[in-house]
Scaffold this active site. Structure first.
Site, PDB file in Angstrom:
ATOM      1  CE  LYS A   1      42.430  37.138  39.420  1.00  9.15           C
ATOM      2  NZ  LYS A   1      42.861  38.488  39.475  1.00  9.15           N
TER       3      LYS A   1
ATOM      4  CE  LYS B   1      42.457  42.918  32.544  1.00  9.43           C
ATOM      5  NZ  LYS B   1      43.255  42.948  33.756  1.00  9.43           N
TER       6      LYS B   1
ATOM      7  CE  LYS C   1      49.646  39.180  38.383  1.00 10.57           C
ATOM      8  NZ  LYS C   1      49.476  40.500  37.781  1.00 10.57           N
TER       9      LYS C   1
HETATM   10  P1  TYM Z   1      42.928  44.074  37.005  1.00 10.10           P
HETATM   11  O1  TYM Z   1      43.325  44.728  35.729  1.00 10.10           O
HETATM   12  O2  TYM Z   1      43.434  42.695  37.259  1.00 10.10           O
HETATM   13  O3  TYM Z   1      41.360  44.028  37.113  1.00 10.10           O
HETATM   14  C1  TYM Z   1      40.548  45.180  36.954  1.00 10.10           C
HETATM   15  C2  TYM Z   1      39.371  45.119  37.917  1.00 10.10           C
HETATM   16  O4  TYM Z   1      38.596  43.929  37.716  1.00 10.10           O
HETATM   17  C3  TYM Z   1      38.444  43.236  38.957  1.00 10.10           C
HETATM   18  N1  TYM Z   1      38.398  41.793  38.665  1.00 10.10           N
HETATM   19  C4  TYM Z   1      37.406  40.977  38.996  1.00 10.10           C
HETATM   20  N2  TYM Z   1      36.265  41.185  39.668  1.00 10.10           N
HETATM   21  C5  TYM Z   1      35.449  40.122  39.856  1.00 10.10           C
HETATM   22  N3  TYM Z   1      35.725  38.878  39.401  1.00 10.10           N
HETATM   23  C6  TYM Z   1      36.858  38.622  38.725  1.00 10.10           C
HETATM   24  N4  TYM Z   1      37.119  37.404  38.275  1.00 10.10           N
HETATM   25  C7  TYM Z   1      37.776  39.699  38.519  1.00 10.10           C
HETATM   26  N5  TYM Z   1      38.978  39.785  37.902  1.00 10.10           N
HETATM   27  C8  TYM Z   1      39.352  41.077  38.009  1.00 10.10           C
HETATM   28  C9  TYM Z   1      39.671  43.610  39.765  1.00 10.10           C
HETATM   29  O5  TYM Z   1      39.444  43.416  41.145  1.00 10.10           O
HETATM   30  C10 TYM Z   1      39.839  45.066  39.395  1.00 10.10           C
HETATM   31  O6  TYM Z   1      38.981  45.869  40.159  1.00 10.10           O
HETATM   32  N6  TYM Z   1      45.954  46.174  40.393  1.00 10.10           N
HETATM   33  C11 TYM Z   1      44.731  46.334  39.637  1.00 10.10           C
HETATM   34  C12 TYM Z   1      44.708  47.582  38.787  1.00 10.10           C
HETATM   35  C13 TYM Z   1      44.984  48.835  39.538  1.00 10.10           C
HETATM   36  C14 TYM Z   1      44.072  49.520  40.385  1.00 10.10           C
HETATM   37  C15 TYM Z   1      44.763  50.685  40.829  1.00 10.10           C
HETATM   38  C16 TYM Z   1      42.772  49.256  40.819  1.00 10.10           C
HETATM   39  C17 TYM Z   1      46.122  49.565  39.487  1.00 10.10           C
HETATM   40  N7  TYM Z   1      45.980  50.694  40.262  1.00 10.10           N
HETATM   41  C18 TYM Z   1      44.160  51.577  41.696  1.00 10.10           C
HETATM   42  C19 TYM Z   1      42.174  50.166  41.679  1.00 10.10           C
HETATM   43  C20 TYM Z   1      42.860  51.318  42.113  1.00 10.10           C
HETATM   44  C21 TYM Z   1      44.563  45.150  38.704  1.00 10.10           C
HETATM   45  O7  TYM Z   1      45.510  44.477  38.351  1.00 10.10           O
HETATM   46  O8  TYM Z   1      43.297  45.012  38.238  1.00 10.10           O
END
Ligand code: TYM
Length: 331
Positions: free
Chosen positions: A196, A199, A114
């Site tokens: 990957k 979003k 990032k």
């Molecule tokens: P975020 O918002 O980027 O994504 C949410 C969840 O989706 C999963 N994910 C994917 N899984 C498979 N293939 C993909 N292409 C893909 N893109 C995203 C992510 O692994 C995630 O599980 N830091 C985290 C949010 C967060 C969080 C937490 C998660 C904040 N606090 C505590 C778990 C526990 C994030 O940015 O996820």
């Protein structure tokens, strides 16, 4: 009755969730409610590490929260809340940042990626982001954290922080395990299957939003980048086809073997159409439930409020325990 094991997970409201979010995480959030005591959060505090437009962010928070309910997160059975509605996250994050090393945070690959992507805004929040994530998880004493593979390193850091704190102060935190799906841990971009699906991808054809309409979904799959081979077969190096096969398998429940048989002698075009149709089929009920729920803002806000109250009560116990251990006066 035996106490159920606990789950915590979160998603950023930066954009409409993608099929990657759905298959990698959200679908499991719904399933795990059967057997676990679940807490799920729209982690809006996390999203300001990248500059956001306030009007748009607000809209996205409503949308993401409503989508969770539309997908089947039950606000009665589980706790579903917006992170900024519970001040304990920021408080514990400060404490834990004093138990996290600069070197550990410097090694986080997401920070490196990032900061390379936004060289004009490498803020301290981007650096300490994984500490806030550890606070999210540890506040709820979660045993399991359902996430995609991209969050594995952050989760390992959360474990290290918990273990370190416990070693000094006794058993304060449950040490959480990641719950990562086998075939959909990393759903790839439809335009560059080595990356990957994200979003925040600027190319709209690279990802499927869970709110894309049927025609858009089918069109994006038709344009998905694949190799020049013709056989529908799961094999090393065939990243594009492998990705489509894992999506098709996840949305239909068919094994790779079944899929290879089904498409024997058929071309990529026919296969891509089938993946598009099957994906549109599983998203259709989510979309109609979303349309129904989003018309009732009052209900959504009530759920947010109840969720925040439940989350606050649970997390207060952990924060008070931490404060006592540190020597603070808890009145
Ligand atoms: P975020 O918002 O980027 O994504 C949410 C969840 O989706 C999963 N994910 C994917 N899984 C498979 N293939 C993909 N292409 C893909 N893109 C995203 C992510 O692994 C995630 O599980 N830091 C985290 C949010 C967060 C969080 C937490 C998660 C904040 N606090 C505590 C778990 C526990 C994030 O940015 O996820």
């Amino acid at each position: 009755m035996e106490e159920r094991k606990k789950i915590f997970s979160g998603i950023q409201p930066t954009n409409t969730p993608t099929l990657g979010n759905y298959l990698g995480a959200l679908q499991n959030w719904v399933k795990l409610q059967e057997d676990y005591d679940c807490t799920y959060s729209i982690v809006d505090l996390h999203s300001i590490t990248v500059r956001q437009d306030p009007q748009r962010l607000k809209k996205q928070i409503y949308e993401s929260y409503t989508l969770l309910l539309a997908m089947g997160v039950d606000p009665e059975r589980s706790t579903a809340f917006v992170q900024s509605h519970n001040c304990h996250h920021a408080e514990l994050s400060w404490v834990l940042s004093c138990f996290t090393q600069f070197g550990e945070l410097s090694r986080m690959t997401q920070f490196k990626d990032k900061s390379a992507k936004h060289p004009e805004n490498i803020n301290a929040g981007l650096f300490t982001y994984p500490v806030l994530m550890a606070a999210d998880i540890l506040l709820y004493q979660a045993d399991l954290v359902p996430v995609g593979i991209d969050q594995k390193q952050h989760l390992e850091l959360s474990r290290d922080i918990a273990i370190r704190f416990n070693n000094i102060y006794g058993d304060v935190f449950v040490v959480p395990d990641a719950y990562i799906p086998k075939t959909t841990a990393k759903v790839a971009s439809l335009q560059d299957p080595t990356k990957k699906m994200s979003k925040s991808d600027e190319n709209p054809n690279a990802s499927i939003s869970v709110l894309d309409d049927r025609d858009t979904i089918i069109r994006k799959f038709k344009r998905a980048v694949t190799d020049s081979d013709t056989e529908i077969r799961y094999a090393p190096g065939k990243d594009g086809i492998n990705n489509l096969m894992s999506i098709y398998s996840a949305v239909t429940g068919k094994t790779y073997e079944d899929i290879e048989k089904e498409f024997k002698g058929k071309g990529y075009g026919e296969f891509k159409l089938a993946v598009g149709e099957a994906t549109a089929d599983i998203l259709a009920p989510v979309q109609s439930e979303y349309a129904r729920l989003s018309a009732d803002k009052k209900y959504i806000e009530e759920c947010m409020k109840n969720g925040a109250e439940k989350a606050f009560k649970t997390s207060r116990k952990t924060l008070q325990k931490v404060y006592k251990k540190l020597g603070y006066i808890v009145l």
